[in-house]
Scaffold this motif. Structure first.
Motif, short mmCIF file in Angstrom:
data_model
loop_
_atom_site.label_atom_id
_atom_site.label_comp_id
_atom_site.label_asym_id
_atom_site.label_seq_id
_atom_site.Cartn_x
_atom_site.Cartn_y
_atom_site.Cartn_z
N UNK A 140 5.89 33.22 17.19
CA UNK A 140 4.44 33.28 17.34
C UNK A 140 3.83 32.16 16.51
N UNK A 141 3.20 31.17 17.17
CA UNK A 141 2.64 30.03 16.46
C UNK A 141 1.48 30.42 15.55
N UNK A 142 0.88 31.60 15.81
CA UNK A 142 -0.25 32.02 15.00
C UNK A 142 0.18 32.78 13.75
N UNK A 143 1.49 32.96 13.54
CA UNK A 143 1.96 33.70 12.37
C UNK A 143 1.49 33.02 11.10
N UNK A 144 0.91 33.78 10.15
CA UNK A 144 0.34 33.18 8.93
C UNK A 144 1.34 32.34 8.16
N UNK A 145 2.60 32.79 8.07
CA UNK A 145 3.57 32.03 7.30
C UNK A 145 3.88 30.69 7.95
N UNK A 146 3.85 30.65 9.29
CA UNK A 146 4.07 29.39 9.98
C UNK A 146 2.88 28.46 9.81
N UNK A 147 1.69 28.98 9.95
CA UNK A 147 0.49 28.17 9.81
C UNK A 147 0.40 27.55 8.42
N UNK A 148 0.85 28.28 7.41
CA UNK A 148 0.81 27.77 6.04
C UNK A 148 1.81 26.62 5.88
N UNK A 149 2.97 26.75 6.51
CA UNK A 149 4.02 25.74 6.36
C UNK A 149 3.68 24.43 7.06
N UNK A 150 2.93 24.48 8.15
CA UNK A 150 2.69 23.27 8.94
C UNK A 150 1.27 22.75 8.78
N UNK A 151 0.56 23.22 7.77
CA UNK A 151 -0.81 22.76 7.55
C UNK A 151 -0.80 21.40 6.87
N UNK A 152 -1.71 20.53 7.30
CA UNK A 152 -1.88 19.20 6.73
C UNK A 152 -0.58 18.39 6.76
N UNK A 153 0.03 18.36 7.94
CA UNK A 153 1.27 17.62 8.14
C UNK A 153 1.00 16.48 9.12
N UNK A 154 1.55 15.31 8.83
CA UNK A 154 1.37 14.14 9.68
C UNK A 154 2.70 13.42 9.85
N UNK A 155 2.77 12.62 10.90
CA UNK A 155 3.88 11.68 11.08
C UNK A 155 3.40 10.31 10.66
N UNK A 156 4.24 9.61 9.91
CA UNK A 156 3.91 8.26 9.45
C UNK A 156 5.00 7.31 9.93
N UNK A 157 4.56 6.18 10.46
CA UNK A 157 5.52 5.15 10.90
C UNK A 157 5.13 3.81 10.31
N UNK A 158 6.10 3.12 9.73
CA UNK A 158 5.89 1.77 9.24
C UNK A 158 6.15 0.82 10.40
N UNK A 159 5.14 0.07 10.77
CA UNK A 159 5.22 -0.77 11.97
C UNK A 159 5.93 -2.09 11.63
N UNK A 160 7.26 -2.04 11.68
CA UNK A 160 8.04 -3.22 11.37
C UNK A 160 9.42 -3.11 12.00
N UNK A 161 10.08 -4.23 12.17
CA UNK A 161 11.45 -4.26 12.63
C UNK A 161 12.41 -4.57 11.49
N UNK A 162 11.89 -4.69 10.28
CA UNK A 162 12.70 -5.02 9.12
C UNK A 162 13.10 -3.76 8.36
N UNK A 163 14.20 -3.87 7.61
CA UNK A 163 14.61 -2.79 6.73
C UNK A 163 13.75 -2.78 5.47
N UNK A 164 13.56 -1.60 4.88
CA UNK A 164 12.80 -1.50 3.65
C UNK A 164 13.28 -0.30 2.86
N UNK A 165 12.92 -0.26 1.59
CA UNK A 165 13.32 0.82 0.71
C UNK A 165 12.43 2.04 0.92
N UNK A 166 13.02 3.18 1.24
CA UNK A 166 12.23 4.39 1.42
C UNK A 166 11.58 4.83 0.12
N UNK A 167 12.29 4.72 -0.99
CA UNK A 167 11.72 5.13 -2.27
C UNK A 167 10.54 4.25 -2.65
#
Length: 233
Positions: A42-69
């Motif tokens: 159930x997507x409306x379950x409170x525990x699920x809503x709390x876990x996925x709140x304020x979540x985004x996907x981020x992508x670095x727009x490049x073809x080069x390697x870089x340090x994640x840290x």
């Protein structure tokens, strides 16, 4: 004795190899409806809503390697959030990002563009359920300036028409710059398209061209005008 290898074994293949291996495995299975024992979520379950709140996907727009840290460190410094920011890598240049208060969320999602070592960082809200690789990440907010535009043309409706190739107009600031010779416009730029270099107006028999300049611009190709690579790449 050599280790036994089967469809369930772990290998040193890259993520693409693992995806292909699993795809072949499921294609070979002869699955029947009665074999499924589905878990109903159930997507409306409170525990699920709390876990996925304020979540985004981020992508670095490049073809080069870089340090994640280094990426984590630089973005935490740039965002200057009041609470912790968590990152989880899910691809070579793709990350799940989560913050823990509305103010931090509004900042990272609404005050871009964001850059990492002069490379664009694209952000989109993420529901936590969709396969991340299937979520389109094609737009970035960016401020641009139209220079020497006469006062008679400094109208929101006309600027929207002038910048129809640059992207959706999010905000216009017709006054307030110190020099007074340009208007500032925030647009939702499609990174698959080249940057707009100029706008033009025809009035009567007069044809005028006005330069467009960008603020906080990420690395882009001077040959094709696409953000994300240099002309030598």
């Amino acid at each position: 004795m050599a280790a036994t290898s089967n469809a369930f074994s772990s290998t040193n293949l890259g993520s693409q190899g693992r995806d292909d291996d699993l795809g072949d495995f499921f294609n070979k299975l002869d699955l029947h409806e009665e074999e499924f024992d589905d878990v109903v979520v159930e997507e409306e379950a409170p525990e699920l809503l709390e876990e996925i709140r304020w979540v985004a996907l981020a992508r670095v727009q490049t073809m080069q390697n870089f340090s994640q840290s280094a990426f984590y460190k630089d973005m935490r410094a740039a965002w200057n959030c009041s609470q912790v920011v968590r990152f989880r890598p899910i691809g070579p240049n793709l990350f799940v990002v989560q913050v823990y208060c509305l103010g931090d969320w509004d900042r990272i999602m609404g005050q871009g563009p964001w850059l990492f070592r002069n490379m664009a960082v694209l952000l989109v809200p993420y529901d936590g359920f969709t396969n991340a690789e299937e979520v389109p990440i094609d737009y970035m907010p960016i401020w641009l300036q139209i220079h020497k535009l006469p006062d008679g043309y400094c109208r929101h409706d006309l600027i929207v028409k002038l910048l129809r190739s640059a992207g959706e107009v999010l905000e216009t600031r017709l006054n307030g710059n110190s020099r007074g010779d340009y208007v500032r416009v925030r647009v939702k730029h499609d990174i698959r398209k080249p940057l707009t270099k100029f706008v033009s107006i025809v009035k009567g028999e007069t044809h005028k061209v006005y330069a467009v300049r960008y603020e906080k611009l990420a690395r882009f190709c001077s040959a094709c005008g696409i953000i994300g690579h240099g002309h030598k790449e």
